[in-house]
Scaffold this motif. Structure first.
Motif, PDB file in Angstrom:
ATOM      1  N   ALA A 181       7.436   9.433   4.509  1.00  0.00           N
ATOM      2  CA  ALA A 181       7.208   9.455   5.148  1.00  0.00           C
ATOM      3  C   ALA A 181       5.372   8.738   6.130  1.00  0.00           C
ATOM      4  O   ALA A 181       4.729   8.890   4.783  1.00  0.00           O
ATOM      5  N   PRO A 182       5.782   8.018   7.132  1.00  0.00           N
ATOM      6  CA  PRO A 182       4.249   7.771   7.275  1.00  0.00           C
ATOM      7  C   PRO A 182       2.984   8.845   7.152  1.00  0.00           C
ATOM      8  O   PRO A 182       3.582  10.207   8.222  1.00  0.00           O
ATOM      9  N   ALA A 183       2.104   8.390   6.796  1.00  0.00           N
ATOM     10  CA  ALA A 183       1.127   9.898   6.677  1.00  0.00           C
ATOM     11  C   ALA A 183       0.118   9.545   8.491  1.00  0.00           C
ATOM     12  O   ALA A 183      -0.673  10.515   8.150  1.00  0.00           O
ATOM     13  N   ALA A 184       0.838   8.705   9.175  1.00  0.00           N
ATOM     14  CA  ALA A 184      -0.284   8.544  10.352  1.00  0.00           C
ATOM     15  C   ALA A 184       0.532   8.068  11.483  1.00  0.00           C
ATOM     16  O   ALA A 184       1.746   8.607  11.660  1.00  0.00           O
ATOM     17  N   ASN A 185       0.052   7.178  12.580  1.00  0.00           N
ATOM     18  CA  ASN A 185       0.961   7.148  13.819  1.00  0.00           C
ATOM     19  C   ASN A 185       1.201   5.283  14.081  1.00  0.00           C
ATOM     20  O   ASN A 185       0.697   5.106  14.027  1.00  0.00           O
ATOM     21  N   TYR A 186       2.014   5.705  12.719  1.00  0.00           N
ATOM     22  CA  TYR A 186       3.000   4.257  11.952  1.00  0.00           C
ATOM     23  C   TYR A 186       5.032   4.215  12.220  1.00  0.00           C
ATOM     24  O   TYR A 186       4.417   5.566  11.401  1.00  0.00           O
ATOM     25  N   VAL A 187       5.265   3.457  11.885  1.00  0.00           N
ATOM     26  CA  VAL A 187       6.777   3.614  11.100  1.00  0.00           C
ATOM     27  C   VAL A 187       6.626   2.497  10.113  1.00  0.00           C
ATOM     28  O   VAL A 187       6.116   1.576   9.499  1.00  0.00           O
ATOM     29  N   PRO A 188       7.589   3.443   8.805  1.00  0.00           N
ATOM     30  CA  PRO A 188       7.052   2.112   7.410  1.00  0.00           C
ATOM     31  C   PRO A 188       7.968   1.136   8.219  1.00  0.00           C
ATOM     32  O   PRO A 188       7.290   0.053   6.974  1.00  0.00           O
ATOM     33  N   TYR A 189       8.845   0.101   8.928  1.00  0.00           N
ATOM     34  CA  TYR A 189       8.699  -0.811   8.959  1.00  0.00           C
ATOM     35  C   TYR A 189       9.247  -1.186  10.631  1.00  0.00           C
ATOM     36  O   TYR A 189       9.047  -0.423  11.234  1.00  0.00           O
ATOM     37  N   LEU A 201       3.561   6.780  -4.157  1.00  0.00           N
ATOM     38  CA  LEU A 201       3.791   7.954  -4.172  1.00  0.00           C
ATOM     39  C   LEU A 201       5.525   8.311  -4.689  1.00  0.00           C
ATOM     40  O   LEU A 201       5.874   7.327  -4.775  1.00  0.00           O
ATOM     41  N   GLU A 202       5.512   9.367  -5.858  1.00  0.00           N
ATOM     42  CA  GLU A 202       6.736   9.355  -6.451  1.00  0.00           C
ATOM     43  C   GLU A 202       6.431  10.432  -6.047  1.00  0.00           C
ATOM     44  O   GLU A 202       6.431  11.800  -5.869  1.00  0.00           O
ATOM     45  N   ALA A 203       7.654  11.047  -5.286  1.00  0.00           N
ATOM     46  CA  ALA A 203       8.778  12.021  -4.595  1.00  0.00           C
ATOM     47  C   ALA A 203       7.718  13.037  -3.741  1.00  0.00           C
ATOM     48  O   ALA A 203       7.298  14.136  -4.056  1.00  0.00           O
ATOM     49  N   GLY A 204       6.586  11.983  -2.825  1.00  0.00           N
ATOM     50  CA  GLY A 204       6.141  13.303  -2.489  1.00  0.00           C
ATOM     51  C   GLY A 204       4.405  12.547  -2.560  1.00  0.00           C
ATOM     52  O   GLY A 204       3.653  13.366  -2.322  1.00  0.00           O
ATOM     53  N   LYS A 205       4.261  12.751  -4.239  1.00  0.00           N
ATOM     54  CA  LYS A 205       3.205  13.010  -4.441  1.00  0.00           C
ATOM     55  C   LYS A 205       2.085  11.683  -4.978  1.00  0.00           C
ATOM     56  O   LYS A 205       2.484  10.994  -5.511  1.00  0.00           O
ATOM     57  N   LEU A 206       0.688  11.861  -4.666  1.00  0.00           N
ATOM     58  CA  LEU A 206       0.317  10.160  -5.336  1.00  0.00           C
ATOM     59  C   LEU A 206      -0.316  11.023  -7.111  1.00  0.00           C
ATOM     60  O   LEU A 206      -1.309  11.760  -6.905  1.00  0.00           O
ATOM     61  N   ASN A 207       0.053   9.899  -7.495  1.00  0.00           N
ATOM     62  CA  ASN A 207      -0.302  10.336  -8.838  1.00  0.00           C
ATOM     63  C   ASN A 207      -0.797   9.591  -9.873  1.00  0.00           C
ATOM     64  O   ASN A 207      -1.227   9.088 -10.566  1.00  0.00           O
ATOM     65  N   TYR A 208      -1.584   8.649  -8.908  1.00  0.00           N
ATOM     66  CA  TYR A 208      -2.557   7.741  -9.017  1.00  0.00           C
ATOM     67  C   TYR A 208      -3.691   8.472  -8.027  1.00  0.00           C
ATOM     68  O   TYR A 208      -3.637   8.171  -7.082  1.00  0.00           O
ATOM     69  N   GLN A 209      -4.783   8.368  -9.134  1.00  0.00           N
ATOM     70  CA  GLN A 209      -6.271   7.676  -7.905  1.00  0.00           C
ATOM     71  C   GLN A 209      -7.401   7.727  -8.608  1.00  0.00           C
ATOM     72  O   GLN A 209      -7.524   7.431 -10.025  1.00  0.00           O
ATOM     73  N   LEU A 247      -6.370   8.283   0.855  1.00  0.00           N
ATOM     74  CA  LEU A 247      -6.205   9.535  -0.535  1.00  0.00           C
ATOM     75  C   LEU A 247      -6.817   8.817  -1.512  1.00  0.00           C
ATOM     76  O   LEU A 247      -6.344   9.539  -2.956  1.00  0.00           O
ATOM     77  N   ASN A 248      -7.479   8.062  -2.035  1.00  0.00           N
ATOM     78  CA  ASN A 248      -8.653   7.769  -2.743  1.00  0.00           C
ATOM     79  C   ASN A 248      -7.548   7.326  -4.434  1.00  0.00           C
ATOM     80  O   ASN A 248      -7.637   7.216  -5.354  1.00  0.00           O
ATOM     81  N   THR A 249      -6.106   6.240  -3.824  1.00  0.00           N
ATOM     82  CA  THR A 249      -4.927   5.842  -4.093  1.00  0.00           C
ATOM     83  C   THR A 249      -5.625   4.790  -5.556  1.00  0.00           C
ATOM     84  O   THR A 249      -6.493   3.965  -3.905  1.00  0.00           O
ATOM     85  N   PRO A 250      -5.879   3.912  -5.847  1.00  0.00           N
ATOM     86  CA  PRO A 250      -6.476   2.237  -6.531  1.00  0.00           C
ATOM     87  C   PRO A 250      -5.665   1.563  -6.019  1.00  0.00           C
ATOM     88  O   PRO A 250      -5.953   0.227  -6.088  1.00  0.00           O
ATOM     89  N   VAL A 251      -4.337   1.324  -5.595  1.00  0.00           N
ATOM     90  CA  VAL A 251      -3.418  -0.322  -5.347  1.00  0.00           C
ATOM     91  C   VAL A 251      -2.717   0.380  -3.882  1.00  0.00           C
ATOM     92  O   VAL A 251      -2.288   2.000  -3.573  1.00  0.00           O
ATOM     93  N   GLU A 252      -2.537  -0.273  -2.760  1.00  0.00           N
ATOM     94  CA  GLU A 252      -1.954  -0.140  -1.962  1.00  0.00           C
ATOM     95  C   GLU A 252      -0.424  -1.659  -1.746  1.00  0.00           C
ATOM     96  O   GLU A 252      -1.279  -2.690  -1.702  1.00  0.00           O
ATOM     97  N   VAL A 253       0.516  -1.662  -1.059  1.00  0.00           N
ATOM     98  CA  VAL A 253       0.686  -3.216  -1.154  1.00  0.00           C
ATOM     99  C   VAL A 253       1.959  -3.309   0.160  1.00  0.00           C
ATOM    100  O   VAL A 253       2.229  -2.686   0.343  1.00  0.00           O
TER     101      VAL A 253
END
Length: 155
Positions: free
Chosen positions: A21-29, A44-52, A142-148
Motif C-alpha cells: 500500500a502507498p505510504a503517502a499521497n501517491y498510487v503504486p503505478y 517490504l515483505e508481507a508489509g514489514k521492512l526487513n532491511y534498514q 523508514l531508514n531503508t537501504p534501497v528503493e527502486v
C-alpha cells in the motif's frame, strides 16, 4: 493457459507478494499511453521492512542486493496489478531507477542495484534488459537501504 512470465515465475519458485500500500499521497503505478510508471518500491515483505541502515556502515553489499531484489519483486507485483494479472502484456522493462542509502565514501551502488536488475532479467528474459540509474543518497524513507522505481512498456 498460464502465460510465459507466470510460468517463468513458477519455474523460479517465485510467488508474487501483495502490492504494498502507498505510504503517502501517491498510487503504486500510473499508466499513460503504453507506459507503466511504477512508484518507488521499498524492500517490504508481507508489509514489514526487513532491511534498514546505510550501505558502507551497517549494511553490506550482499544484504543491499537482497533488499534490491525484494524491491524488484514488489515491482513485478505492481506490474502484475497494472496488467490485470497478465505479465505477458509487458513488452519491455525500459528503465529501473535505484536509490541506495549510503555513506559518502561508498561507491558500489551499481553492485547493490544489480540485485533488482538480475531478478528483472531472470523473470522477463530479453524483455527485462533495461536502462538504469544507481544513485547514492544520504537517507531513504523508514531508514531503508534501497528503493527502486521502474518504467515499463505495454504491448
Amino acid at each position: 493457459m498460464v502465460g510465459v512470465i507466470a510460468a517463468r515465475l513458477q519455474e523460479l519458485g517465485i510467488e508474487l507478494p501483495v502490492v504494498p500500500a502507498p505510504a503517502a499521497n501517491y498510487v503504486p503505478y500510473t499508466i499513460t499511453g503504453n507506459l507503466v510508471i511504477v512508484s518507488g518500491q521499498l524492500p517490504l515483505e508481507a508489509g514489514k521492512l526487513n532491511y534498514q541502515g546505510l550501505l558502507g556502515l551497517s549494511v553490506d553489499i550482499a544484504t543491499g542486493q537482497a533488499a534490491a531484489r525484494q524491491c524488484a519483486l514488489n515491482i513485478i507485483a505492481v506490474l502484475n496489478a497494472a496488467t490485470g494479472g497478465d505479465l505477458d502484456r509487458i513488452k519491455q522493462i525500459v528503465r529501473l531507477g535505484g536509490f541506495v542509502a549510503s555513506t559518502p565514501a561508498f561507491t558500489e551502488q551499481p553492485k547493490v542495484i544489480n540485485g533488482a536488475s538480475d531478478l528483472i532479467a531472470e523473470v522477463f528474459g530479453a524483455r527485462g534488459r533495461h536502462a538504469r540509474a544507481a544513485v547514492g543518497v544520504a537517507s531513504l524513507p523508514l531508514n531503508t537501504p534501497v528503493e527502486v522505481e521502474a518504467l515499463a512498456e505495454l504491448a
